[in-house]
Design an enzyme around this catalytic site. Structure first.
Site, PDB file in Angstrom:
ATOM      1  CB  SER A 114      -0.960   0.000   1.193  1.00  0.00           C
ATOM      2  OG  SER A 114      -1.992  -0.937   0.994  1.00  0.00           O
ATOM      3  CE  LYS A 130      -3.624   0.608  -1.090  1.00  0.00           C
ATOM      4  NZ  LYS A 130      -4.391   0.166   0.109  1.00  0.00           N
ATOM      5  CE1 TYR A 172      -5.090  -1.421  -4.164  1.00  0.00           C
ATOM      6  CE2 TYR A 172      -5.680  -3.742  -4.062  1.00  0.00           C
ATOM      7  CZ  TYR A 172      -5.344  -2.565  -3.423  1.00  0.00           C
ATOM      8  OH  TYR A 172      -5.233  -2.527  -2.064  1.00  0.00           O
ATOM      9  CE1 TYR A 202      -4.508   1.054   4.449  1.00  0.00           C
ATOM     10  CE2 TYR A 202      -2.960  -0.116   5.853  1.00  0.00           C
ATOM     11  CZ  TYR A 202      -3.373   0.285   4.601  1.00  0.00           C
ATOM     12  OH  TYR A 202      -2.659  -0.084   3.501  1.00  0.00           O
ATOM     13  CB  VAL A 209       0.134  -5.800   4.559  1.00  0.00           C
ATOM     14  CG1 VAL A 209      -1.079  -5.097   5.135  1.00  0.00           C
ATOM     15  CG2 VAL A 209      -0.072  -6.157   3.089  1.00  0.00           C
TER      16      VAL A 209
END
Length: 295
Positions: free
Chosen positions: A50, A53, A177, A229, A247
């Site tokens: 992530s 992103k 993705y 998050y 992760v």
């Protein structure tokens, strides 16, 4: 830091990540003047997951400008990274670009009718440009592992598509993705790639303005409020720097005007953020006094 007795637990729901030795740690600090300081296994590549992103959001802002915010919000989620709950309440619009649903929406936005291979080539080339390193590639084993186990992400994508919010096929978006999350980098490369966010939007190795100073500030703001998050508040409380976790155990942190910092340790806490990485950044911010909230 690497001697901490509790190193967390590696991500087991992606089989390829479950194989990673948790007894690894690396940190790299890149300064705008070109100096880079590293410790640990800073040349070992890992799946940035992530953290990618940050780069896809930067690309989306370049392609679509402020209109991207009609597709994805800018608020912290307060829910796990793969939660579907808010999507139903908010009519398919993800809360922010760093949760999984938000990043899937961003992937759809940047495709603009192109095939996944073309879009991925653009993403990888953009990251290579930022890191000044042509060796950066996608880890195909991790990508296959993600595709095979990505049913929750597929459900998020199809749920969003049911609201008529997708411009490309769901399978094409998911392929894009999963693969951009599987880009492999080391902390040296990752810290270098993030330097534009510590330098008013300018890539110091080339002098190229990647984004405007205002846009760099806003990306940093989103990293601070949404980058970890439902643990974003805790990270801001402990570290006090804009940061984006993955992760795979990586975290990219930005000290605006001072440095870009990348850490990696694959053991995760219960929320899914690198346990040793967070501890290292907390200690680093404390020693340097670089928290955005003051010393």
């Amino acid at each position: 830091m690497a001697q901490s007795p509790d190193k967390g637990i590696v991500a087991s729901y992606i089989p390829q990540l479950a194989k990673i030795d948790p007894n690894q740690f690396a940190i790299s600090v890149a300064l705008p003047n070109g100096e880079i300081y590293s410790a640990g296994c800073a040349q070992t590549t890992f799946s940035i997951q992530s953290v990618s992103k940050v780069f896809t959001l930067t690309l989306a802002l370049g392609k679509l400008g402020e209109s991207i915010w009609s597709r994805v919000g800018r608020e912290p989620s307060g829910d796990p990274f793969n939660s579907i709950v808010q999507l139903e309440h908010e009519h398919g619009k993800p809360r922010n670009p760093f949760i999984n649903a938000g990043a899937i929406a961003v992937a759809d936005a940047i495709m603009q009718g192109h095939q996944p291979k073309e879009t991925l080539a653009e993403i990888v080339q953009f990251i290579r440009f930022l890191a000044n390193d042509e060796s950066i590639v996608i880890d195909e084993k991790v990508a296959r592992s993600e595709v095979e186990t990505g049913t929750r992400n597929a459900s998020l994508a199809y749920f969003m598509a049911s609201f008529g919010l997708f411009e490309n096929s769901v399978d094409a978006v998911l392929g894009t993705y999963f693969h951009h999350c599987s880009i492999a980098m080391n902390t040296h490369q990752l810290a270098t790639a993030g330097l534009f966010l510590a330098n008013n939007g300018i890539n110091p190795s080339t002098g190229y303005a990647v984004v405007s100073p205002q846009r760099a500030k806003r990306i940093n703001a989103l990293m601070l409020t949404c980058g970890h998050y439902d643990g974003s508040g805790e990270f801001a409380f402990r570290v006090g720097l804009p940061g984006k976790s993955g992760v795979g155990g990586g975290i990219l942190a930005i000290a605006p005007g001072k440095a870009s910092i990348a850490v990696w340790s694959p053991g995760l806490d219960v929320i899914g953020n690198s346990k040793l990485g967070t501890e290292a950044l907390e200690l680093f911010a404390s020693k340097t006094g670089w928290s955005v909230f003051g010393q």
